[in-house]
Scaffold this active site. Sequence first.
Site, short mmCIF file in Angstrom:
data_model
loop_
_atom_site.label_atom_id
_atom_site.label_comp_id
_atom_site.label_asym_id
_atom_site.label_seq_id
_atom_site.Cartn_x
_atom_site.Cartn_y
_atom_site.Cartn_z
N HIS A 286 30.22 -49.63 7.95
CA HIS A 286 30.25 -48.24 8.39
C HIS A 286 29.53 -47.38 7.36
O HIS A 286 29.29 -47.80 6.23
CB HIS A 286 31.66 -47.74 8.66
CG HIS A 286 32.48 -47.44 7.45
ND1 HIS A 286 33.01 -48.43 6.63
CD2 HIS A 286 32.87 -46.26 6.90
CE1 HIS A 286 33.70 -47.87 5.65
NE2 HIS A 286 33.63 -46.56 5.78
N HIS B 258 28.97 -43.59 5.26
CA HIS B 258 29.60 -42.39 4.72
C HIS B 258 28.56 -41.27 4.72
O HIS B 258 27.75 -41.17 3.81
CB HIS B 258 30.10 -42.63 3.29
CG HIS B 258 31.39 -43.38 3.21
ND1 HIS B 258 32.04 -43.63 2.02
CD2 HIS B 258 32.17 -43.92 4.17
CE1 HIS B 258 33.15 -44.28 2.25
NE2 HIS B 258 33.26 -44.49 3.55
N ASP C 11 39.82 -47.01 3.94
CA ASP C 11 38.93 -48.17 4.03
C ASP C 11 39.60 -49.39 3.41
O ASP C 11 39.62 -50.49 3.98
CB ASP C 11 37.61 -47.91 3.29
CG ASP C 11 36.73 -46.89 3.97
OD1 ASP C 11 36.89 -46.68 5.19
OD2 ASP C 11 35.87 -46.30 3.28
N CYS D 136 52.31 -40.65 9.79
CA CYS D 136 53.75 -40.55 9.51
C CYS D 136 54.47 -41.85 9.82
O CYS D 136 55.49 -42.17 9.18
CB CYS D 136 54.37 -39.37 10.25
SG CYS D 136 54.32 -39.43 12.05
N HIS E 266 57.34 -36.51 14.79
CA HIS E 266 57.09 -36.64 13.36
C HIS E 266 58.27 -37.38 12.73
O HIS E 266 59.40 -37.31 13.23
CB HIS E 266 56.93 -35.27 12.71
CG HIS E 266 56.54 -35.32 11.26
ND1 HIS E 266 55.42 -35.98 10.81
CD2 HIS E 266 57.15 -34.82 10.14
CE1 HIS E 266 55.34 -35.86 9.50
NE2 HIS E 266 56.38 -35.16 9.07
N HIS F 126 56.96 -37.87 3.69
CA HIS F 126 56.41 -37.80 5.05
C HIS F 126 54.92 -37.49 4.96
O HIS F 126 54.38 -37.21 3.89
CB HIS F 126 57.16 -36.77 5.89
CG HIS F 126 56.92 -35.35 5.47
ND1 HIS F 126 56.51 -34.36 6.34
CD2 HIS F 126 57.04 -34.72 4.26
CE1 HIS F 126 56.41 -33.20 5.71
NE2 HIS F 126 56.72 -33.39 4.44
#
Length: 251
Positions: free
Chosen positions: A72, A74, A85, A139, A210, A222
């Site tokens: 991929h 950037h 990654d 989350c 959440h 969280h």
Amino acid sequence: MTDLDPDAKLAITDHAILTYPEECCGFIVSTPQGQRYLPCHNRATNPREHFAIAAEDYADAEDIGPLLAVVHSHPNARAIPSPADRAVCEKVGIPAWVIVSVGVEADGRIGVHDWHSFGPSGYVAPLIGRPFVHGVHDCYSIVRDWYAQERGITIPDFERSDRWWEQKGQSLYMDNYARAGFVDVGPHVEPEEGDVLLMTVLSKHGEPNHAGVYVGGGRFIHHLYGRLSVQAIFGGMWAQCLTTILRHKGA
């Protein structure tokens, strides 16, 4: 992976420039004729910042030959692996990852600036301060990773589309918590370390959308959408958002 065939490298370069300013993505596959680059469509919700490859693209690539590397780009950034990654590299079981940096040259043209390759190394992202990448660092991921690191318990992963919480009738947590080994102990119990706090945060449909892990001392960890993961005090607004508490049967 330092020995890219010239033809594969040229194909990656062309793809990275063609898709700029979005991230390109694809696979390097081993064929009897040598390395072959297979470009894929980037299915990420925000392809300028992330990439996602569909399961059928993986299957199609494997039909051609063994997968040597994920590729991929950037855009406008260095060819250095992000925490996401590195985390995904550990999960997918492909020997190498290749990153190509692409951006605007001094003369205004789009060009490739740098290359980097790496492979699985046992990397585990820190629980606090990780960037949000849906399905990789979100989350639910922080729940899974806390249990793996702190309790040695593997919580199953579940496929989820980005912004699933905006779809009526969908709840990653309520649909799957029992299969993940949790029981619903209700919103009124005193939370214990390791309890998963389900919350409704700006939900269009009132579903829990959440979650965080209670770590004791009135605090929880969280990861909100688009932000870094944090440790916070469980009270005030967060306590008001609480829907219920899940407790793991093996914890």
